[in-house]
Design an enzyme around this catalytic site. Structure first.
Site, PDB file in Angstrom:
ATOM      1  N   ALA A 120       0.801  -1.225   0.000  1.00 53.70           N
ATOM      2  CA  ALA A 120       0.000   0.000   0.000  1.00 53.70           C
ATOM      3  C   ALA A 120       0.835   1.278   0.000  1.00 53.70           C
ATOM      4  O   ALA A 120       0.290   2.364   0.132  1.00 53.70           O
ATOM      5  CB  ALA A 120      -0.913  -0.004   1.221  1.00 53.70           C
ATOM      6  N   HIS A 164      -1.519   7.507   3.844  1.00 56.97           N
ATOM      7  CA  HIS A 164      -0.182   7.395   4.416  1.00 56.97           C
ATOM      8  C   HIS A 164       0.700   8.521   3.885  1.00 56.97           C
ATOM      9  O   HIS A 164       0.725   8.778   2.675  1.00 56.97           O
ATOM     10  CB  HIS A 164       0.463   6.053   4.052  1.00 56.97           C
ATOM     11  CG  HIS A 164      -0.393   4.860   4.340  1.00 56.97           C
ATOM     12  ND1 HIS A 164      -0.706   4.450   5.623  1.00 56.97           N
ATOM     13  CD2 HIS A 164      -1.014   3.978   3.516  1.00 56.97           C
ATOM     14  CE1 HIS A 164      -1.473   3.373   5.565  1.00 56.97           C
ATOM     15  NE2 HIS A 164      -1.670   3.072   4.302  1.00 56.97           N
TER      16      HIS A 164
END
Length: 253
Positions: free
Chosen positions: A107, A205
């Site tokens: 990810a 993130h």
């Protein structure tokens, strides 16, 4: 399922040998749409039939899946990166037996840049993760500290610490942080904040790296899969990793 479907459709150099699932009773229905029948085996039966095993199970099963594969000198593509920290002897086993543990990009973006910077000197790595409430609910760290993210109405920082600590407290949620730490300066020096945000629909993130070769930051917003703890791009990352195994042209480290 995305990885199984991609293998069924055809990835050069790879062939779907078998799958292992939590409920073998429902497997025939789940895999009925595939072009070719696929054997459904117990975890203990995977190693003899496969040269590469993709591990995408709960972290508690990592050792049972990986150990026999590595002992046989074969490859494990591991999504439970956090489990590697608590099973460090498996890295030594892989080294001794000629096996390999491959952690896909998953990810995150920029792991190639972090790994390259680590060939020099990295001074600091800091990561801030913001997730929808459903992507963090039930994490052991939250339960242990009595943090009920289901009840929040505004963003709440629920954790601040190292990637190693996060791997223990959030075993199903923060494998990305461990992958980042393994590519860079290790789990004890990689700093991490985790926020629960009821307004978010994506797993977000942001990473900041300060090294002697470069200073860079990276951000990504991942669309959750049917499992809210994991982004859709994670399975696609595994598929890309498998395509590289036999590719005549490989881009990126």
């Amino acid at each position: 399922m995305k990885i199984v479907e991609a293998l069924d459709a055809g990835i050069p150099g790879c062939e779907l040998a078998a799958v292992s699932v939590r409920s073998r009773e429902t497997a025939p229905e789940r895999f009925a749409h595939l072009g070719r029948p696929v054997p459904v085996l117990a975890i203990s039966e995977l190693e003899p039939v496969a040269d590469v095993v993709v591990e995408c199970a709960p972290a508690a099963l990592f050792r049972a899946i990986a150990e026999p594969v590595l002992r046989a000198g074969k490859m494990v593509v591991a999504l439970s990166a956090g489990a590697i920290l608590s099973n460090g002897d498996l890295v030594e086993l892989a080294r001794a037996a000629g096996g390999r543990i491959v952690v896909p990009t998953g990810a995150l973006v920029g792991l190639d840049a972090v790994a390259a910077a680590a060939e020099g000197t990295i001074r600091s790595v800091r990561m801030v993760t913001r997730k929808p409430v459903r992507g963090l609910a039930g994490a052991p760290y939250l339960l242990e500290h009595g943090i009920r993210v289901e009840e929040i109405t505004e963003p709440l920082m629920v954790f601040k610490g190292t990637a190693r600590q996060a791997a223990t407290g959030f075993p199903a949620n923060l494998n990305v942080a461990v992958a980042l730490s393994l590519a860079g300066i290790g789990p004890d020096r990689t700093e991490l904040e985790i926020w629960a945000d009821p307004a978010l629909e994506r797993n977000c993130h942001t990473i900041e790296v300060d090294a002697d070769s470069a200073r860079f930051s990276m951000s990504i917003e991942n669309v959750p899969s049917e499992n809210p703890k994991t982004g859709r791009i994670t399975a696609l990352s595994v598929i890309a990793c498998l395509r590289k195994l036999a590719a005549p042209l490989r881009v990126g480290t």
